[in-house]
Design a protein around this motif. Structure first.
Motif, PDB file in Angstrom:
ATOM      1  N   CYS A   1      19.461   6.782 -22.182  1.00 45.67           N
ATOM      2  CA  CYS A   1      18.058   6.398 -22.418  1.00 45.67           C
ATOM      3  C   CYS A   1      17.460   7.054 -23.654  1.00 45.67           C
ATOM      4  O   CYS A   1      16.318   6.763 -24.018  1.00 45.67           O
ATOM      5  CB  CYS A   1      17.198   6.705 -21.192  1.00 45.67           C
ATOM      6  N   GLY A   2      18.205   7.950 -24.291  1.00 46.23           N
ATOM      7  CA  GLY A   2      17.742   8.570 -25.515  1.00 46.23           C
ATOM      8  C   GLY A   2      16.818   9.760 -25.333  1.00 46.23           C
ATOM      9  O   GLY A   2      16.332  10.328 -26.319  1.00 46.23           O
ATOM     10  N   ALA A   3      16.567  10.163 -24.096  1.00 45.11           N
ATOM     11  CA  ALA A   3      15.658  11.282 -23.848  1.00 45.11           C
ATOM     12  C   ALA A   3      16.301  12.598 -24.279  1.00 45.11           C
ATOM     13  O   ALA A   3      17.520  12.787 -24.152  1.00 45.11           O
ATOM     14  CB  ALA A   3      15.281  11.348 -22.378  1.00 45.11           C
ATOM     15  N   ASP A   4      15.474  13.493 -24.801  1.00 41.10           N
ATOM     16  CA  ASP A   4      15.916  14.841 -25.136  1.00 41.10           C
ATOM     17  C   ASP A   4      15.245  15.833 -24.197  1.00 41.10           C
ATOM     18  O   ASP A   4      14.068  15.697 -23.855  1.00 41.10           O
ATOM     19  CB  ASP A   4      15.548  15.183 -26.577  1.00 41.10           C
ATOM     20  N   HIS A   5      16.003  16.850 -23.773  1.00 43.39           N
ATOM     21  CA  HIS A   5      15.502  17.870 -22.860  1.00 43.39           C
ATOM     22  C   HIS A   5      15.756  19.236 -23.483  1.00 43.39           C
ATOM     23  O   HIS A   5      16.790  19.462 -24.116  1.00 43.39           O
ATOM     24  CB  HIS A   5      16.198  17.763 -21.494  1.00 43.39           C
TER      25      HIS A   5
END
Length: 314
Positions: free
Chosen positions: A169-173
């Motif tokens: 989903c391309g999310a960065d954490h």
């Protein structure tokens, strides 16, 4: 309001607690996604090897050394794919790496010692202890955040372990630090100390609790003290902080002014809570209390708060 920056001591109180002496140049603004690989290719690179809350220390006589050269570390099965980049010290790049070897199969020259014992026994210097806190917290965060919290897909490490990216989903954490308020409620004559059921018998300490979302440090101090001891606080002042790698917290130490003295302890949280006068606390710090009571060891921020009050009357 008086601005007191220039009245502050040259070394702030936070520099006198355990895990706070990190001198690594983290290079936080220039970390590349391949910084781990680049660091491992550098012949000067050194590793901290960690496993299950313990650090592998080389024993040379009575001296402990936490740093391992890459080639010599192979016997301890370093999981280089999970390495995190800490930065550079004066000797070159440094990394923290999970060790795969079982701690009960180590040679006599290597000791696997838990983080708390390392600082309580003073086995490492301030800089190495600070590096240990950084590496332990970062490895723990990566180990517990392997999946994207947005879509559940497996995430991938980036920027040397300071970011996890979800390819789905391309999310960065990004790494988290849990803020914890630890507070000494005190008058000029006495202070409030408590003990949890899991404490070593005879041990008393300052109260503490997690800071909740949307809460200031000061209000967290007031809330936790009221909830745990039934004591309402007026003025609250910050004193010092401490990195606490259990697993990735920041202890924020404060003093609080009590508005009442009748304790109503939460016995679900505390085994005991009471007022102690200064002379008795001085005995507890020196471990000469006739009843065998004592405070946390030097290096703990609770010790800093308590000893500061005893010596300075804060």
């Amino acid at each position: 309001m008086t601005f007191r920056l220039f009245d502050a001591p040259p070394r702030e109180p936070s520099q006198f607690v355990g895990f706070a002496g990190n001198r690594i140049d983290r290079q936080s603004e220039t970390r590349a996604d391949d910084c781990v690989e680049t660091a491992l290719a550098d012949p000067r690179s050194r590793l901290l090897l960690l496993r299950e809350g313990r650090v592998l220390l080389k024993l040379d006589g009575e001296t402990f050394d936490p740093w391992h050269e890459l080639g010599a570390s192979e016997a301890f099965e370093p999981q280089l794919g999970e390495a995190v980049f800490l930065g550079f010290d004066t000797n070159g790049p440094v990394l923290a790496v999970p060790a795969g070897v079982a701690t009960d199969s180590l040679p006599a020259t290597i000791k696997a010692i838990d983080f708390r014992s390392v600082y309580m026994q003073g086995l490492l210097d301030e800089a190495a202890l600070g590096a240990l806190a950084q590496g332990a917290a970062l490895l723990a965060w990566n180990a517990s955040h392997r999946f994207c919290s947005k879509c559940g897909h497996a995430s991938e490490t980036r920027a040397g372990g300071y970011r996890r990216h979800c390819p789905a989903c391309g999310a960065d954490h990004f790494p988290r630090t849990d803020p914890v308020a630890i507070m000494l409620t005190a008058t000029r004559e006495k202070c409030l100390l408590g003990r949890s059921p899991h404490f070593t018998p005879g041990s008393y300490s300052a109260l503490a609790g997690f800071i909740e979302p949307g809460e200031t440090i000061e209000n967290a101090v007031r809330r936790e003290t009221l909830e745990e001891a039934g004591i309402r606080l007026g003025r609250v002042v910050y004193h010092a902080s401490q990195p606490w790698p259990f697993p990735y917290s920041l202890m924020i130490g404060c003093f609080g002014e009590p508005l009442n003295e009748d304790i109503q302890a939460d016995l679900n949280e505390l085994e005991d809570c009471r007022w102690f006068y200064r002379d008795e606390v001085r005995q507890m710090l020196a471990r000469t209390h006739p009843g065998g009571l004592f405070t946390p060891a030097k290096g703990a921020i609770a010790h800093t708060l308590i000893s500061t009050w005893v010596e300075n009357g804060i």
